[in-house]
Design a protein around this motif. Structure first.
Motif, PDB file in Angstrom:
ATOM      1  N   ASP A 212       0.860  -1.186   0.000  1.00  0.00           N
ATOM      2  CA  ASP A 212       0.000   0.000   0.000  1.00  0.00           C
ATOM      3  C   ASP A 212       0.896   1.236   0.000  1.00  0.00           C
ATOM      4  O   ASP A 212       1.644   1.491   0.946  1.00  0.00           O
ATOM      5  CB  ASP A 212      -0.888  -0.019   1.251  1.00  0.00           C
ATOM      6  CG  ASP A 212      -1.830   1.169   1.332  1.00  0.00           C
ATOM      7  OD1 ASP A 212      -1.808   2.024   0.406  1.00  0.00           O
ATOM      8  OD2 ASP A 212      -2.575   1.252   2.315  1.00  0.00           O
ATOM      9  N   MET A 213       0.813   2.005  -1.057  1.00  0.00           N
ATOM     10  CA  MET A 213       1.662   3.188  -1.189  1.00  0.00           C
ATOM     11  C   MET A 213       0.954   4.464  -0.728  1.00  0.00           C
ATOM     12  O   MET A 213       1.443   5.567  -0.945  1.00  0.00           O
ATOM     13  CB  MET A 213       2.131   3.346  -2.640  1.00  0.00           C
ATOM     14  CG  MET A 213       2.946   2.157  -3.153  1.00  0.00           C
ATOM     15  SD  MET A 213       4.565   2.001  -2.387  1.00  0.00           S
ATOM     16  CE  MET A 213       5.504   3.161  -3.358  1.00  0.00           C
ATOM     17  N   THR A 214      -0.197   4.308  -0.060  1.00  0.00           N
ATOM     18  CA  THR A 214      -0.947   5.467   0.414  1.00  0.00           C
ATOM     19  C   THR A 214      -0.134   6.257   1.433  1.00  0.00           C
ATOM     20  O   THR A 214      -0.067   7.484   1.388  1.00  0.00           O
ATOM     21  CB  THR A 214      -2.284   5.031   1.054  1.00  0.00           C
ATOM     22  OG1 THR A 214      -2.966   4.192   0.140  1.00  0.00           O
ATOM     23  CG2 THR A 214      -3.139   6.222   1.400  1.00  0.00           C
ATOM     24  N   THR A 215       0.478   5.536   2.373  1.00  0.00           N
ATOM     25  CA  THR A 215       1.355   6.147   3.368  1.00  0.00           C
ATOM     26  C   THR A 215       2.737   5.517   3.216  1.00  0.00           C
ATOM     27  O   THR A 215       2.883   4.306   3.383  1.00  0.00           O
ATOM     28  CB  THR A 215       0.840   5.904   4.803  1.00  0.00           C
ATOM     29  OG1 THR A 215      -0.471   6.448   4.914  1.00  0.00           O
ATOM     30  CG2 THR A 215       1.757   6.557   5.818  1.00  0.00           C
ATOM     31  N   LEU A 216       3.718   6.326   2.878  1.00  0.00           N
ATOM     32  CA  LEU A 216       5.073   5.809   2.694  1.00  0.00           C
ATOM     33  C   LEU A 216       5.772   5.735   4.049  1.00  0.00           C
ATOM     34  O   LEU A 216       5.798   6.707   4.788  1.00  0.00           O
ATOM     35  CB  LEU A 216       5.845   6.702   1.720  1.00  0.00           C
ATOM     36  CG  LEU A 216       5.223   6.802   0.317  1.00  0.00           C
ATOM     37  CD1 LEU A 216       6.003   7.809  -0.518  1.00  0.00           C
ATOM     38  CD2 LEU A 216       5.188   5.451  -0.370  1.00  0.00           C
ATOM     39  N   ASN A 217       6.328   4.573   4.346  1.00  0.00           N
ATOM     40  CA  ASN A 217       6.982   4.344   5.640  1.00  0.00           C
ATOM     41  C   ASN A 217       8.492   4.514   5.499  1.00  0.00           C
ATOM     42  O   ASN A 217       9.233   3.549   5.344  1.00  0.00           O
ATOM     43  CB  ASN A 217       6.633   2.949   6.164  1.00  0.00           C
ATOM     44  CG  ASN A 217       5.148   2.802   6.420  1.00  0.00           C
ATOM     45  OD1 ASN A 217       4.543   3.655   7.060  1.00  0.00           O
ATOM     46  ND2 ASN A 217       4.557   1.747   5.890  1.00  0.00           N
ATOM     47  N   TRP A 218       8.903   5.776   5.540  1.00  0.00           N
ATOM     48  CA  TRP A 218      10.328   6.096   5.422  1.00  0.00           C
ATOM     49  C   TRP A 218      11.041   5.755   6.726  1.00  0.00           C
ATOM     50  O   TRP A 218      10.506   5.939   7.803  1.00  0.00           O
ATOM     51  CB  TRP A 218      10.529   7.584   5.138  1.00  0.00           C
ATOM     52  CG  TRP A 218       9.877   8.065   3.885  1.00  0.00           C
ATOM     53  CD1 TRP A 218       8.750   8.822   3.803  1.00  0.00           C
ATOM     54  CD2 TRP A 218      10.293   7.815   2.552  1.00  0.00           C
ATOM     55  NE1 TRP A 218       8.444   9.076   2.488  1.00  0.00           N
ATOM     56  CE2 TRP A 218       9.380   8.466   1.691  1.00  0.00           C
ATOM     57  CE3 TRP A 218      11.344   7.109   1.978  1.00  0.00           C
ATOM     58  CZ2 TRP A 218       9.484   8.436   0.307  1.00  0.00           C
ATOM     59  CZ3 TRP A 218      11.455   7.078   0.597  1.00  0.00           C
ATOM     60  CH2 TRP A 218      10.545   7.732  -0.220  1.00  0.00           C
ATOM     61  N   GLY A 219      12.260   5.327   6.616  1.00  0.00           N
ATOM     62  CA  GLY A 219      13.102   5.176   7.797  1.00  0.00           C
ATOM     63  C   GLY A 219      13.728   6.527   8.126  1.00  0.00           C
ATOM     64  O   GLY A 219      13.444   7.536   7.482  1.00  0.00           O
ATOM     65  N   THR A 220      14.591   6.543   9.106  1.00  0.00           N
ATOM     66  CA  THR A 220      15.282   7.771   9.493  1.00  0.00           C
ATOM     67  C   THR A 220      16.788   7.564   9.341  1.00  0.00           C
ATOM     68  O   THR A 220      17.345   6.623   9.907  1.00  0.00           O
ATOM     69  CB  THR A 220      14.961   8.140  10.957  1.00  0.00           C
ATOM     70  OG1 THR A 220      13.550   8.273  11.092  1.00  0.00           O
ATOM     71  CG2 THR A 220      15.634   9.435  11.349  1.00  0.00           C
ATOM     72  N   PRO A 221      17.449   8.415   8.569  1.00  0.00           N
ATOM     73  CA  PRO A 221      18.910   8.302   8.436  1.00  0.00           C
ATOM     74  C   PRO A 221      19.619   8.629   9.748  1.00  0.00           C
ATOM     75  O   PRO A 221      19.060   9.282  10.634  1.00  0.00           O
ATOM     76  CB  PRO A 221      19.265   9.356   7.387  1.00  0.00           C
ATOM     77  CG  PRO A 221      17.991   9.736   6.740  1.00  0.00           C
ATOM     78  CD  PRO A 221      16.910   9.488   7.745  1.00  0.00           C
ATOM     79  N   THR A 222      20.847   8.179   9.854  1.00  0.00           N
ATOM     80  CA  THR A 222      21.723   8.566  10.962  1.00  0.00           C
ATOM     81  C   THR A 222      22.834   9.438  10.387  1.00  0.00           C
ATOM     82  O   THR A 222      23.235   9.267   9.238  1.00  0.00           O
ATOM     83  CB  THR A 222      22.324   7.341  11.672  1.00  0.00           C
ATOM     84  OG1 THR A 222      23.056   6.570  10.711  1.00  0.00           O
ATOM     85  CG2 THR A 222      21.228   6.487  12.303  1.00  0.00           C
ATOM     86  N   THR A 223      23.304  10.377  11.185  1.00  0.00           N
ATOM     87  CA  THR A 223      24.366  11.261  10.728  1.00  0.00           C
ATOM     88  C   THR A 223      25.325  11.543  11.882  1.00  0.00           C
ATOM     89  O   THR A 223      24.930  11.562  13.053  1.00  0.00           O
ATOM     90  CB  THR A 223      23.786  12.571  10.135  1.00  0.00           C
ATOM     91  OG1 THR A 223      24.851  13.349   9.597  1.00  0.00           O
ATOM     92  CG2 THR A 223      23.017  13.373  11.162  1.00  0.00           C
ATOM     93  N   SER A 224      26.584  11.719  11.543  1.00  0.00           N
ATOM     94  CA  SER A 224      27.613  12.064  12.528  1.00  0.00           C
ATOM     95  C   SER A 224      28.678  12.896  11.822  1.00  0.00           C
ATOM     96  O   SER A 224      28.747  12.915  10.596  1.00  0.00           O
ATOM     97  CB  SER A 224      28.232  10.797  13.138  1.00  0.00           C
ATOM     98  OG  SER A 224      28.875  10.031  12.125  1.00  0.00           O
ATOM     99  N   ASP A 225      29.498  13.564  12.603  1.00  0.00           N
ATOM    100  CA  ASP A 225      30.527  14.422  12.030  1.00  0.00           C
ATOM    101  C   ASP A 225      31.757  14.387  12.922  1.00  0.00           C
ATOM    102  O   ASP A 225      31.640  14.233  14.146  1.00  0.00           O
ATOM    103  CB  ASP A 225      30.002  15.860  11.909  1.00  0.00           C
ATOM    104  CG  ASP A 225      30.959  16.760  11.162  1.00  0.00           C
ATOM    105  OD1 ASP A 225      31.131  16.566   9.945  1.00  0.00           O
ATOM    106  OD2 ASP A 225      31.549  17.649  11.790  1.00  0.00           O
ATOM    107  N   ASP A 226      32.933  14.537  12.322  1.00  0.00           N
ATOM    108  CA  ASP A 226      34.168  14.490  13.096  1.00  0.00           C
ATOM    109  C   ASP A 226      34.345  15.689  14.018  1.00  0.00           C
ATOM    110  O   ASP A 226      35.022  15.592  15.037  1.00  0.00           O
ATOM    111  CB  ASP A 226      35.386  14.327  12.178  1.00  0.00           C
ATOM    112  CG  ASP A 226      35.520  15.427  11.142  1.00  0.00           C
ATOM    113  OD1 ASP A 226      34.547  16.185  10.919  1.00  0.00           O
ATOM    114  OD2 ASP A 226      36.597  15.536  10.532  1.00  0.00           O
TER     115      ASP A 226
END
Length: 176
Positions: free
Chosen positions: A105-119
């Motif tokens: 069902d593409m009515t509601t797209l279930n996106w994940g959440t990216p992770t980010t980090s920086d030096d």
């Protein structure tokens, strides 16, 4: 007596505030290290063959410089040299998107959440910069992470529609 040739070798290099860089000198009888500019300071001994410099820059940690100075002594002779070191965060944040996935069902797209980090930046920003429907009916979302010095990186996740009939199903790329 001949003076020892003065040469500074940079062994490690860290550009972030609070980071350290290590320098070494050729073998000699005595060593006198100093550092000027950029808020940098020597950590530990300034009279050994190697020296550690701490980047104590405050304010704009995105650019600047400091200079490492060395005087070598051997058998009554001395020689002096210096090395200018540029400081600043030039490294883009690391960003990792969730894997591509499929839904019935593409009515509601279930996106994940990216992770980010920086030096250098403990809290780089993370924003969705686009969501587009592809010609095959799938959807792709692209995220961007930006650190305090303006370095950016991006990643994307795609959700494809799966024909599942009346059953609930979903898949994750690489699961089969």
């Amino acid at each position: 007596n001949a003076a020892v040739a003065c040469n500074i070798t940079q062994l490690t290099y860290v550009t972030c505030p609070g980071g350290t860089s290590t320098y070494s000198a050729p073998s000699a009888g005595s060593y006198s290290w100093s550092v000027t500019g950029g808020g940098a300071s020597i950590q530990g001994s300034s009279t050994s063959q190697t020296v550690t410099v701490v980047n104590n820059s405050s304010g704009n940690a995105c650019s600047g410089s400091y200079t490492v100075h060395l005087t070598l002594g051997s058998q009554g002779c001395s020689s002096t040299c210096s090395m200018q070191v540029a400081i600043g965060d030039q490294q883009a944040p690391n960003i990792q998107c969730p894997g591509n996935t499929g839904q019935c069902d593409m009515t509601t797209l279930n996106w994940g959440t990216p992770t980010t980090s920086d030096d250098c930046d403990p809290n780089p920003s993370l924003v969705s910069i686009s969501i587009v429907q592809n010609p095959n009916g799938s959807w792709t979302q692209t995220w961007e992470s930006e650190d305090a010095c303006g370095n950016t990186s991006q990643c994307s996740q795609t959700i494809s529609q799966i024909n599942c009939g009346n059953e609930y199903c979903g898949w994750t790329q690489g699961a089969y």
